[in-house]
Design an enzyme around this catalytic site. Structure first.
Site, PDB file in Angstrom:
ATOM      1  N   ASP A  67       6.054  10.605   3.412  1.00 23.08           N
ATOM      2  CA  ASP A  67       4.789  10.508   2.669  1.00 23.08           C
ATOM      3  C   ASP A  67       4.043  11.833   2.816  1.00 23.08           C
ATOM      4  O   ASP A  67       3.107  11.966   3.613  1.00 23.08           O
ATOM      5  CB  ASP A  67       3.958   9.351   3.225  1.00 23.08           C
ATOM      6  CG  ASP A  67       2.778   8.991   2.334  1.00 23.08           C
ATOM      7  OD1 ASP A  67       2.772   9.416   1.165  1.00 23.08           O
ATOM      8  OD2 ASP A  67       1.876   8.282   2.802  1.00 23.08           O
ATOM      9  N   GLU A 150       2.605  10.815  -9.196  1.00 26.35           N
ATOM     10  CA  GLU A 150       1.542   9.897  -9.609  1.00 26.35           C
ATOM     11  C   GLU A 150       0.850  10.306 -10.902  1.00 26.35           C
ATOM     12  O   GLU A 150       0.559  11.480 -11.136  1.00 26.35           O
ATOM     13  CB  GLU A 150       0.501   9.795  -8.488  1.00 26.35           C
ATOM     14  CG  GLU A 150      -0.507   8.677  -8.686  1.00 26.35           C
ATOM     15  CD  GLU A 150      -1.033   8.148  -7.369  1.00 26.35           C
ATOM     16  OE1 GLU A 150      -1.995   7.369  -7.399  1.00 26.35           O
ATOM     17  OE2 GLU A 150      -0.480   8.489  -6.311  1.00 26.35           O
ATOM     18  N   LYS A 186       4.218   6.833 -10.363  1.00 29.16           N
ATOM     19  CA  LYS A 186       3.267   6.031  -9.595  1.00 29.16           C
ATOM     20  C   LYS A 186       2.065   5.666 -10.455  1.00 29.16           C
ATOM     21  O   LYS A 186       1.466   6.516 -11.113  1.00 29.16           O
ATOM     22  CB  LYS A 186       2.797   6.794  -8.357  1.00 29.16           C
ATOM     23  CG  LYS A 186       3.839   6.911  -7.267  1.00 29.16           C
ATOM     24  CD  LYS A 186       3.318   7.687  -6.073  1.00 29.16           C
ATOM     25  CE  LYS A 186       2.366   6.874  -5.231  1.00 29.16           C
ATOM     26  NZ  LYS A 186       1.949   7.602  -4.004  1.00 29.16           N
ATOM     27  N   THR A 210       1.229   1.563  -6.850  1.00 25.88           N
ATOM     28  CA  THR A 210       0.543   1.990  -5.637  1.00 25.88           C
ATOM     29  C   THR A 210      -0.848   1.377  -5.544  1.00 25.88           C
ATOM     30  O   THR A 210      -1.264   0.633  -6.432  1.00 25.88           O
ATOM     31  CB  THR A 210       0.476   3.531  -5.599  1.00 25.88           C
ATOM     32  OG1 THR A 210       0.008   3.949  -4.320  1.00 25.88           O
ATOM     33  CG2 THR A 210      -0.432   4.065  -6.693  1.00 25.88           C
ATOM     34  N   PHE A 232      -0.452  -1.127   0.871  1.00 24.62           N
ATOM     35  CA  PHE A 232      -1.092  -0.161   1.759  1.00 24.62           C
ATOM     36  C   PHE A 232      -1.506  -0.824   3.076  1.00 24.62           C
ATOM     37  O   PHE A 232      -2.612  -1.348   3.212  1.00 24.62           O
ATOM     38  CB  PHE A 232      -2.307   0.452   1.068  1.00 24.62           C
ATOM     39  CG  PHE A 232      -1.978   1.648   0.209  1.00 24.62           C
ATOM     40  CD1 PHE A 232      -0.799   1.707  -0.519  1.00 24.62           C
ATOM     41  CD2 PHE A 232      -2.854   2.717   0.133  1.00 24.62           C
ATOM     42  CE1 PHE A 232      -0.499   2.808  -1.314  1.00 24.62           C
ATOM     43  CE2 PHE A 232      -2.561   3.830  -0.657  1.00 24.62           C
ATOM     44  CZ  PHE A 232      -1.369   3.874  -1.377  1.00 24.62           C
TER      45      PHE A 232
END
Length: 373
Positions: A67, A150, A186, A210, A232
């Site tokens: 990440d 993203e 994303k 996400t 998350f």
């Protein structure tokens, strides 16, 4: 796509069909702890040979994802990573590093060459920068590895805009020789993001949903055929620590960990193809409690912590038996999705906070890039 099961755990976390019986926050908190104590251990609970690092042990059951937008970090861990995820905040931070000045210069040159108006040039520069980081990262992953890129967070409530941006990013990757199969687009897990995902998946573009904080989002994403979801963990923990007025919550009772377990078991019980990838970890214990999850995306700091320890770990997640699976299916309508999200204070607040945070970093990046045009 198989329907999503709202398990007792998912309902416990406040993300259930609107027809479900409402319970107080105190009742939900109490049942969270009780369920964690009585939850049977996943089988098999294998222990690997002594001497291997915890990162190597974890990799036997779970695809480990980096990440970060820092190519150097991914290169250092090359061979141990299958995938990588980036987001506007990570790329914006990496773009400030001197070693990536060349990436920024190349993106600016690309935008000036192919753009029209000043706003079009800026958008092209930003997108090219994201694609450049993604393509460089891919060079240091396993051959089957993928990178997540993203969509602009400012498109989180724009279905058509998100679809167009997703296709544009995939085309930019294709233009430099990166096949679409190695890229995940994303999208924020808003209703509009889910609908954009549905269409992109139909067009053969795989999506990573996400900013996912509750079962309603997970249910909608699976129904839309999302390739992957990213619950998350750490941000859910943050919210519950503040709400309860505590400094810590044991990993086995961590609401973020439990939410991933609930989504994982629900998907597996009913044959959903969507991959579950826990994200946003606050400590190593959360990661170890999810050993066996399909994928886990982990920050460099925690990757190093796992690599430095040889303490044995056990598999925590695996397929439940038929009699352990729930029976209630749920494919939320738009009304049900919005109501369930509204009823979940943690999900509502963290989703909005995440979109605002990514937008803030995009604006900061745009200011830097604008000064170079």
């Amino acid at each position: 796509m198989a329907a999503f099961v709202v398990s007792p755990g998912a309902a416990r976390l406040g993300a259930r069909p609107p027809s479900a019986v409402r319970r107080s926050a105190g009742d939900r908190a109490a049942s969270t702890a009780a369920a964690a104590r009585r939850r049977p251990a996943a089988t098999p609970r294998m222990t690997v040979a002594a001497g291997a690092s915890q990162l190597e042990q974890l990799s036997q059951w779970t695809s480990v994802v980096a990440d970060t937008g820092d190519v150097a970090t991914i290169k250092r861990l090359s061979g141990q990573l299958t995938d990588a995820t980036t987001n506007p905040s990570l790329v914006a931070a990496a773009a400030e590093m001197e070693e990536y000045a060349g990436y920024v210069d190349d993106a600016v040159a690309f935008g000036k060459k192919h753009g029209g108006s000043s706003s079009e040039v800026l958008e092209l520069v930003r997108d090219k920068l994201f694609v450049t980081f993604g393509s460089e990262i891919l060079q240091h992953l396993k051959p089957e590895g993928v990178v997540s890129t993203e969509v602009d967070a400012r498109l989180s409530f724009d279905v058509e805009g998100s679809i167009a941006k997703g296709e544009q990013l995939i085309q930019m990757y294709k233009d430099i020789g990166v096949p679409k199969e190695r890229v995940l687009i994303k999208l924020a897990s808003t209703w509009e993001g889910v609908e954009a995902c549905r269409e992109l998946q139909k067009r053969g573009i795989n999506c990573n949903m996400t900013l996912l904080f509750c079962a309603a989002q997970g249910a909608a994403a699976a129904d839309a055929g999302a390739f992957l979801v990213s619950p998350f963990v750490g941000r859910i923990l943050d919210w519950h620590k503040k709400a309860r007025g505590v400094d810590s919550i044991p990993a086995a009772e961590d609401p973020g960990v439990l939410s991933v377990k609930d989504i994982y078991h629900s998907y597996k019980c009913h044959g959903a193809k969507t991959v579950v990838m826990g994200a946003s970890f606050r400590n190593k214990e959360e990661i170890l409690e999810l050993a066996g999850c399909d994928r886990l995306t982990i920050s460099p700091k925690l990757l190093d912590a796992l690599a430095e320890s040889t303490d044995p770990i056990e598999r925590r997640l695996s397929q439940l038996s038929a009699d352990e699976c729930g029976i209630d299916d749920w494919k939320p309508t738009e009304k049900e999705f919005r109501w369930a999200l509204n009823e979940d204070a943690c999900a509502t607040e963290k989703l909005a906070e995440g979109i605002r945070g990514f937008t803030k970093d995009l604006i900061k990046l745009d200011k830097k890039l604008s000064g170079m045009l």
